[in-house]
Design a protein around this motif. Structure first.
Motif, PDB file in Angstrom:
ATOM      1  N   LEU A  29      30.255  -2.397  55.148  1.00  0.00           N
ATOM      2  CA  LEU A  29      29.612  -1.140  55.538  1.00  0.00           C
ATOM      3  C   LEU A  29      29.901  -0.057  54.507  1.00  0.00           C
ATOM      4  CD1 LEU A  29      28.022   0.343  57.828  1.00  0.00           C
ATOM      5  CD2 LEU A  29      30.244   0.946  58.799  1.00  0.00           C
ATOM      6  N   TYR A  30      31.132  -0.012  54.018  1.00  0.00           N
ATOM      7  CA  TYR A  30      31.513   0.980  53.013  1.00  0.00           C
ATOM      8  C   TYR A  30      30.730   0.776  51.718  1.00  0.00           C
ATOM      9  CZ  TYR A  30      34.313   3.520  49.608  1.00  0.00           C
ATOM     10  OH  TYR A  30      34.715   4.362  48.596  1.00  0.00           O
ATOM     11  N   ARG A  31      30.654  -0.474  51.249  1.00  0.00           N
ATOM     12  CA  ARG A  31      29.903  -0.737  50.019  1.00  0.00           C
ATOM     13  C   ARG A  31      28.425  -0.395  50.194  1.00  0.00           C
ATOM     14  NH1 ARG A  31      33.785  -5.205  49.568  1.00  0.00           N
ATOM     15  NH2 ARG A  31      32.431  -6.545  50.852  1.00  0.00           N
ATOM     16  N   THR A  43      35.563   7.209  57.117  1.00  0.00           N
ATOM     17  CA  THR A  43      36.785   7.203  57.915  1.00  0.00           C
ATOM     18  C   THR A  43      36.605   6.214  59.056  1.00  0.00           C
ATOM     19  OG1 THR A  43      37.309   9.513  57.415  1.00  0.00           O
ATOM     20  CG2 THR A  43      38.299   8.577  59.408  1.00  0.00           C
ATOM     21  N   VAL A  44      37.560   5.319  59.237  1.00  0.00           N
ATOM     22  CA  VAL A  44      37.498   4.330  60.310  1.00  0.00           C
ATOM     23  C   VAL A  44      38.700   4.514  61.226  1.00  0.00           C
ATOM     24  CG1 VAL A  44      37.457   1.888  60.901  1.00  0.00           C
ATOM     25  CG2 VAL A  44      36.233   2.696  58.886  1.00  0.00           C
ATOM     26  N   PHE A  52      41.514  -3.631  54.727  1.00  0.00           N
ATOM     27  CA  PHE A  52      40.505  -2.659  54.320  1.00  0.00           C
ATOM     28  C   PHE A  52      40.587  -2.370  52.826  1.00  0.00           C
ATOM     29  CE2 PHE A  52      41.586  -1.679  58.757  1.00  0.00           C
ATOM     30  CZ  PHE A  52      40.335  -1.699  59.348  1.00  0.00           C
ATOM     31  N   LEU A  53      39.436  -2.055  52.238  1.00  0.00           N
ATOM     32  CA  LEU A  53      39.442  -1.554  50.877  1.00  0.00           C
ATOM     33  C   LEU A  53      40.290  -0.281  50.808  1.00  0.00           C
ATOM     34  CD1 LEU A  53      35.651  -1.941  50.017  1.00  0.00           C
ATOM     35  CD2 LEU A  53      37.532  -3.245  48.994  1.00  0.00           C
ATOM     36  N   PRO A  54      40.984  -0.044  49.700  1.00  0.00           N
ATOM     37  CA  PRO A  54      41.835   1.147  49.624  1.00  0.00           C
ATOM     38  C   PRO A  54      41.057   2.454  49.709  1.00  0.00           C
ATOM     39  CG  PRO A  54      41.730   0.005  47.500  1.00  0.00           C
ATOM     40  CD  PRO A  54      41.119  -0.909  48.512  1.00  0.00           C
ATOM     41  N   GLU A  55      39.752   2.418  49.408  1.00  0.00           N
ATOM     42  CA  GLU A  55      38.945   3.630  49.462  1.00  0.00           C
ATOM     43  C   GLU A  55      38.565   4.032  50.884  1.00  0.00           C
ATOM     44  OE1 GLU A  55      38.169   1.375  45.658  1.00  0.00           O
ATOM     45  OE2 GLU A  55      38.194   0.894  47.789  1.00  0.00           O
ATOM     46  N   VAL A  56      38.639   3.105  51.819  1.00  0.00           N
ATOM     47  CA  VAL A  56      38.310   3.408  53.214  1.00  0.00           C
ATOM     48  C   VAL A  56      39.463   4.217  53.819  1.00  0.00           C
ATOM     49  CG1 VAL A  56      37.838   2.444  55.494  1.00  0.00           C
ATOM     50  CG2 VAL A  56      36.888   1.345  53.450  1.00  0.00           C
TER      51      VAL A  56
END
Length: 222
Positions: A29-31, A43-44, A52-56
């Protein structure tokens, strides 16, 4: 623009709408979001700790609720900030989001695709003032309202029914930006999204991973 979603571990006997949701689902979803809004953040709110990816941006739950009541934490004013867009995990971004992100009405929702006299909460743009109002109301009444039968669907508490009882006036994406935010089941089931579409929401089954034979899904869900 900040987008907010919720990922929780489903309790036992929970109806299967969330099958397959995981940290990796959030990463996709982030990508997908960053493809169409490179400056956006995600933000989740979650009870998962890893994957999780570090950017999330990860936020823990602050209330000990369960089931769909956990979705109410998206309305927390500390997370919404000046303005955020609240989304479901079963949304897919398929076009430019800049027009959506520019809208600044107090609260903006889609009309329910089956019952347009009502709204749904597939994609909600909300400012701090309105989120603060809803969140404080939730804190005041949640213990009573979660036992109220009028807010239950198939025996499970529905945040949608509660929100419809609280939100008396709102703006609608369908009026502000026609065809930008659409339902898969109503507008997209028989073909690819219109070029005007920016967000497709699934509200039930199928979901993104069930439609990877469609180019518009495959090219955005990776």
């Amino acid at each position: 623009m900040n987008y907010i979603a919720v990922l929780f571990k489903p309790p036992k006997s929970f109806r299967d709408f969330g099958a397959g949701y995981s940290p990796e689902w959030v990463n996709k979803l982030y990508r997908n979001l960053k493809k169409w809004s490179p400056e956006a953040t995600l933000t989740v709110i979650t009870d998962f700790e890893k994957g999780f990816l570090p950017e999330v941006i990860i936020s823990p739950f602050v209330l000990e609720d369960s089931g769909w009541a956990r979705l109410m934490e998206m309305y927390r004013p500390d997370l919404v900030g000046e303005r955020s867009i609240l989304i479901g995990l079963d949304n897919i971004f398929v076009g430019d989001l800049s027009d959506i992100e520019k809208c600044d009405d107090e609260i903006i929702l889609p009309r329910d695709p089956f019952y347009p006299q009502h709204f749904c909460n597939a994609v909600v743009s909300i400012g701090w003032k309105y989120s603060n109002k809803l969140w404080n109301r939730w804190l005041e009444t949640r213990r009573i309202d979660m036992d109220n039968q009028k807010y239950k669907l198939d025996g499970q508490w529905s945040e949608m029914f509660w929100l419809r009882d609280q939100i008396k006036q709102a703006s609608y994406w369908d009026d502000l930006l026609p065809s930008k935010i659409v339902s898969y089941k109503v507008q997209c089931k028989k073909g690819v999204p219109d070029k005007k579409n920016s967000i497709v929401y699934f509200h039930g089954n199928p979901k993104q991973h069930d439609l990877l034979d469609r180019d518009w899904v495959k090219n955005n869900w990776f």
